[in-house]
Scaffold this active site. Structure first.
Site, PDB file in Angstrom:
ATOM      1  N   TRP A   3      -0.080  -2.670  -5.090  1.00 48.75           N
ATOM      2  CA  TRP A   3      -1.259  -2.833  -4.238  1.00 48.75           C
ATOM      3  C   TRP A   3      -2.238  -3.816  -4.860  1.00 48.75           C
ATOM      4  CZ3 TRP A   3       0.096  -1.604   0.275  1.00 48.75           C
ATOM      5  CH2 TRP A   3       0.852  -0.465   0.542  1.00 48.75           C
TER       6      TRP A   3
ATOM      7  N   ASP B   6     -10.406  -0.728  -5.032  1.00 52.34           N
ATOM      8  CA  ASP B   6      -9.563  -0.117  -4.010  1.00 52.34           C
ATOM      9  C   ASP B   6      -9.386   1.339  -4.442  1.00 52.34           C
ATOM     10  OD1 ASP B   6      -7.513   0.884  -2.462  1.00 52.34           O
ATOM     11  OD2 ASP B   6      -6.096  -0.740  -2.876  1.00 52.34           O
TER      12      ASP B   6
ATOM     13  N   LYS C 228      -4.767   8.806   2.665  1.00 55.23           N
ATOM     14  CA  LYS C 228      -4.291   9.525   1.478  1.00 55.23           C
ATOM     15  C   LYS C 228      -5.135  10.783   1.213  1.00 55.23           C
ATOM     16  CE  LYS C 228      -1.631   5.884   0.837  1.00 55.23           C
ATOM     17  NZ  LYS C 228      -2.122   4.620   0.320  1.00 55.23           N
TER      18      LYS C 228
END
Ligand code: PLP
Length: 355
Positions: free
Chosen positions: A99, A166, A190
């Site tokens: 990511w 993030d 999530k």
């Protein structure tokens, strides 16, 4: 059979969040209409957004001067929206996983990108330390929890330039000193809500400094000005997010939620460390509380498929590790009860005894 949901994302939500959201789908606030069929500008929807923003600020203790936005596009759209708005000349990135790397790649289209450190050579099993952040960068980007590899940066680090994080997979898992960040963002799926909404917490004074044209939809100022209502926002995921925020508050806020997360992670990591069969993959000091990654020791590796089958028969869901790491990943997000972790530990012990 009772399922123990270790899915990495989309993932477990508190049962009461699911129930309240289901009720709103059937009949929103006893108004005779489903939340799926009302305008986002309806009188009874605006308070949902307002309350969600207020609870974000309350739970994370967000200081004055920051805006909270609910957008579409996922965390992945933020990988390009961020540099569009904040990168004038140079940005710094910490490469701690896939990511992080995707975020870094997008920034390259907008200016010079410095990768200050990377753990790619060790398949991202640790979080690099001792790097230096260029003081002339427009910002420094980190990924606090590396969902795939099970590493987590649990400290709010000090950066000489605006720190951007993030936090897709560890938001609301612990108290955060938001004042140390220029921006925090993440996909909701999530730890917060079903897929479809992306949260952004941004320090207002960082905006409006780049010289390029920013398309209206990609300009944070558009969404700040319109209170996340410039266009139709993801109405249902925002409603579910609000229910999760209320649930977090009812748990005793993030101090208590963090304690619960520590208890769950300690239980599972202890079981892994005391096992003859299983071994953790992440560097101990960088272990994630959210995604606990482990494999079988080489002499037992032929039993991996058997263990997954056994665990499935005991109601465990989502334990298969990401394909780039293999083995197992138990995602222990906020909503996962410690009973599920105990059930997994029991399952591991039983399998070990039987084999
Ligand atoms: C899941 C995840 C993403 C991707 O999120 P999308 O909303 O699917 O774009 C980005 N970063 C991290 C850390 C993630 O866990």
């Amino acid at each position: 059979m009772k399922k123990h949901n270790f899915n990495a994302g989309p993932s477990i939500l508190p049962r009461e969040v699911i129930e309240k959201t289901a009720q709103a789908v059937l009949d929103f606030e006893n108004d005779g209409l489903s939340i799926l069929e009302i305008s986002h500008r309806a009188k009874n929807f605006q308070p949902i957004v307002d309350e969600a923003v207020a609870l974000f600020k309350e739970l994370l203790n967000i200081p004055e001067g920051y805006s909270v936005l609910f957008l579409g596009g996922g965390a992945s759209l933020q990988f390009c929206m961020l540099p569009f708005n904040l990168l004038e000349k140079k940005a710094a990135y910490l490469n701690t996983g896939v990511w992080a790397k995707k975020a870094l790649k997008e920034a390259k289209a907008f200016g010079e990108v410095v990768e200050v450190a990377s753990s790619a050579d060790a398949n991202y099993t640790f979080i690099p330390k001792g790097y230096s952040i260029p003081t002339d960068a427009d910002y420094f980007h980190i990924t606090t929890n590396n969902t795939i590899y099970g590493t987590e940066l649990l400290e709010d680090i000090t950066s000489p330039v605006p720190l951007i994080a993030d936090m897709s997979s560890d938001i609301f898992s612990r108290p955060v000193d938001v004042s140390k960040y220029g921006m925090i963002y993440g996909g909701a799926q999530k730890n917060l809500a079903p897929a479809g909404v992306t949260f952004v917490i941004v320090k207002d004074e960082l905006l409006g400094k780049v010289s390029r044209y920013i398309p209206t939809m990609l300009d944070y100022r558009t969404h700040i000005k319109e209170g996340s209502m410039f266009n139709t926002p993801p109405v249902l995921p925002i409603y579910a997010a609000l229910q999760t925020l209320k649930w977090l508050k009812s748990q005793g806020g993030l101090v208590q939620v963090e304690k619960n997360n520590i208890a769950k992670a300690t239980l599972l990591y202890n079981a892994i460390d005391n096992s003859k069969m299983f071994v953790g993959t992440a560097n101990k000091e960088d272990r994630s509380r959210m995604n606990i990654c482990f494999v079988m020791k080489p002499e037992f590796q032929h039993l991996e498929a058997d263990f997954l089958k056994f665990a499935t028969s005991k109601g465990m869901v989502g334990l298969k590790g990401h394909r780039s790491v293999g083995g197992f990943r138990a995602s222990c997000y906020n909503a996962l009860p410690i009973e599920s972790v105990q059930a997994l530990v029991d399952c591991m012990n039983e399998f070990e005894t039987n084999n």
